[in-house]
Design a protein around this motif. Sequence first.
Motif: not given
Length: 300
Positions: A74-77, A91-96, A121-127
Amino acid sequence: MKCYVMVLSEMFLFVCFINQGLQNKIIFSIYGKIKEFNMNTGNVSEILIDQQSHIHCFDYDSNNEYIYFPRADKNDILRFRYPSNYTYQTENVTIANNPIGIAIDPLYNHVYWIERYTGKLYQCNMDGSNQFLILQDDPMFALTLDIANRWVYYSIIDTTNNVIRRARLNGTEIKTFTDVHTQTVSGLSIDSNEGHIYWMEYITGDLMSSNINGTAVKQVFMTSTTNTNRGIHAYNSIIYCSNGNQVQKVTVSSVVTANVIYTDKEQIYGVFIYNENTFNKQKMQRSPVRMDATDKRELQ
């Protein structure tokens, strides 16, 4: 002194009360579903259904009590609060782009994930905010973090180049950690307390390990399944791994022992151990007990 004895008695009763109700649970996925297996009671329940994707791994944000997982198809986290007294909701965090591995850094409140075919390899905040690219490499699959020493480990699955690499969490110092040759590394996990990294070989079912510096590579255990070995989670010299439709518990000591602790009707992908005792300790460390001046004098 009387106050000191009372404090100790209350603390002892509190610990006994907590230990009686502590839960050790395995969170695992089959296609489209996430389930929970209570190792204390043997009960199995469905946490989430109709996810319409393979879910290859999980990680836990113990600070805010969320489980994160990637949906490759589904290309998401997504994430969901755990544990919860209410119906579990995502809850949606991000698309990938075909996210396959995920890892949480609780010290700096970051989420790391890899995309299988782009090798990013990616990084993001918790939200999900402040997303940025850490590094790009060959096609990846498994991911884990060494929080204490600030390393990220990931497996490369290529037709000609199967290795485990590591890099700093800012993407620098990329190097081959170990050459696994023809092995297809489908699961990675760090046992920080013991200073070991473990990985699962998808085709043969070999559970391998080494020191976190890459030395002393060895086979820990060989499962009886082939072409279905996927997720692992190491915790205090115990490795939980998914092999076909089973979850095995492999205990590493002077003699390695392995037991099937759960069998499902369908193939199991990701596996994660939720140890309530560990997270209770973390909560107590974040909220230390405060004593007034009288209590401090009694303890002197």
